[in-house]
Design an enzyme around this catalytic site. Structure first.
Site, PDB file in Angstrom:
ATOM      1  CB  SER A 141      -4.836  -1.695  -4.549  1.00  0.00           C
ATOM      2  OG  SER A 141      -5.902  -2.604  -4.464  1.00  0.00           O
ATOM      3  CE1 TYR A 165      -8.058   2.535  -7.082  1.00  0.00           C
ATOM      4  CE2 TYR A 165      -8.494   0.170  -7.134  1.00  0.00           C
ATOM      5  CZ  TYR A 165      -8.011   1.281  -6.476  1.00  0.00           C
ATOM      6  OH  TYR A 165      -7.476   1.143  -5.219  1.00  0.00           O
ATOM      7  CE  LYS A 169      -4.433   3.109  -6.158  1.00  0.00           C
ATOM      8  NZ  LYS A 169      -3.910   4.327  -5.505  1.00  0.00           N
TER       9      LYS A 169
END
Ligand code: UD1
Length: 353
Positions: A141, A165, A169
């Site tokens: 991302s 979150y 990644k």
């Protein structure tokens, strides 16, 4: 036995690959399965329907006319995942989507995110090693760039993540990078900007559960009357109209990039075992521009008000996608208007209209 294609151009892979898609019934996963079929590849899908539904499989079949080879596997179950991969024959590569993606939830329940997103990826790498599969495309991302001066390219430094979150990644990218040094693994990490839009058939699209966090589902739900008013989170940012700027990429364009990325891995053009690509349009759009694009292409007014800033938002980010264009031979074909139009048709389909 390989099935060979007629060459389309010099960058085209000449044979069919067999690709495992984890999270293949999710939003980006389902569109990618469709594009893999469209490109002539064989696809095996696993998912646990944590944030998706079995009907997605039927809808992929309606779009492509191809039966989906599906098994319900939870990537947190290392033994089940390993047994599944060991029983498969001839898988050339994995596209790994299976992950949780709600920023707010990750703050409230970080262990859930680390267990599934990081633990699940580690389980997958063990299972791939056991099964002799050495190529993977990973869903990363643009969140890894944090607040940076746009346009951001792949060499932009990555600051500490703003949420668990985002951290999953970053950690997964590092796990994959480290593992390429200790194995035969070849990796492409694909850093998505803001995926939006839906398939032209309106048979697959994003299915936000509960109140959407993201802008585009909130626009379409407000326009259809499911939400009363859309709040624009701040108009005092240092941008031309004061609202935040993002790079909205159509999910079908994004899906096609995965096909290119996995074919590119297969063609062994890489000297590097680990490569990163930004996947965006290169075009920044403000929140107000997104709303006005929606209103223009649909003829439907959005009831919106200006509110205060949302914690954690950055003023602007958009991609420099030259690397994906030059090395993958990929670029986006759809603009913001098409993103908005297909999102609206999808919303109407969900509402039975
Ligand atoms: C968010 C995630 C990002 C994830 C991406 C997936 C955060 C901090 N980041 O990005 O990690 O990869 O979704 O698409 O959550 N907005 C409004 N009103 C709304 C909703 C959004 O004004 O009701 C604005 C936001 O302030 C932002 C823009 O719309 O400026 C886009 O927001 P959103 O769709 O949530 O995406 P991101 O925050 O960019």
């Amino acid at each position: 036995m390989r099935t060979y294609f007629k060459p389309k151009n010099k960058l085209a892979l000449l044979y069919k690959m067999k690709i495992l898609v984890t999270g293949g019934t999710g939003y980006i996963g389902s569109h990618t399965v469709v594009e893999l079929f469209n490109a002539g590849h064989e696809v095996v899908v696993i998912d646990n329907f944590d944030n998706s539904y079995p009907e997605v499989l039927e809808n992929i079949e309606k779009i492509t006319g191809k039966k989906v080879d599906f098994t319900n596997v939870d990537i947190r179950n290392k033994q089940a995942l390993t047994d599944f991969l060991m029983a498969q024959k001839g898988i050339d590569a994995v596209i790994h989507f299976a992950a949780f993606k709600a920023v707010g939830e990750s703050v409230e329940n970080p262990l859930k995110y680390y267990e599934n997103n990081v633990g699940g990826t580690v389980n997958l790498l063990y299972a791939m090693e056991a099964a002799g599969i050495h190529q993977i495309a990973f869903s990363s991302s643009c969140t890894v760039y944090g607040e940076a001066n746009p346009p951001v390219d792949e060499n932009t430094p990555r600051p500490a993540a703003q949420s668990p979150y985002g951290n999953t990644k970053q950690i997964c990218e590092e796990v994959l990078f480290d593992y390429t040094k200790a194995s035969n693994l070849k990796v492409v990490s694909l850093r998505y900007f803001n995926p939006v839009g839906a398939h032209d058939s309106a048979l697959i699209g994003e299915l936000p559960i509960g109140i959407p966090n993201n802008l585009v589902p909130f626009i379409t739900q407000t326009a259809i009357g499911k939400r009363e008013v859309l709040t624009v989170f701040g108009n005092d940012y240092p941008t031309p109209d004061g609202t935040c700027i993002r790079d909205y990429i159509h999910v079908v364009d994004l899906a096609k990039a995965h096909v290119k990325a996995i074919e590119f891995l297969e063609m062994k053009k890489y000297t590097d075992a680990y490569s990163v690509f930004n996947l965006g349009t290169g075009q920044g759009s403000s929140v107000l521009e997104a709303i006005h694009s929606f209103e223009k292409v649909t003829g439907v007014k959005v009831n919106y008000k200006i509110g205060t800033r949302r914690a954690g938002d950055i003023a602007q980010i958009y991609a420099n996608c030259d690397k994906a264009t030059n090395e993958l031979g990929w670029k986006t074909e759809r603009d913001l208007d098409n993103c908005m139009l297909t999102s609206w048709i999808w919303e109407k389909h969900l509402a039975g209209k």
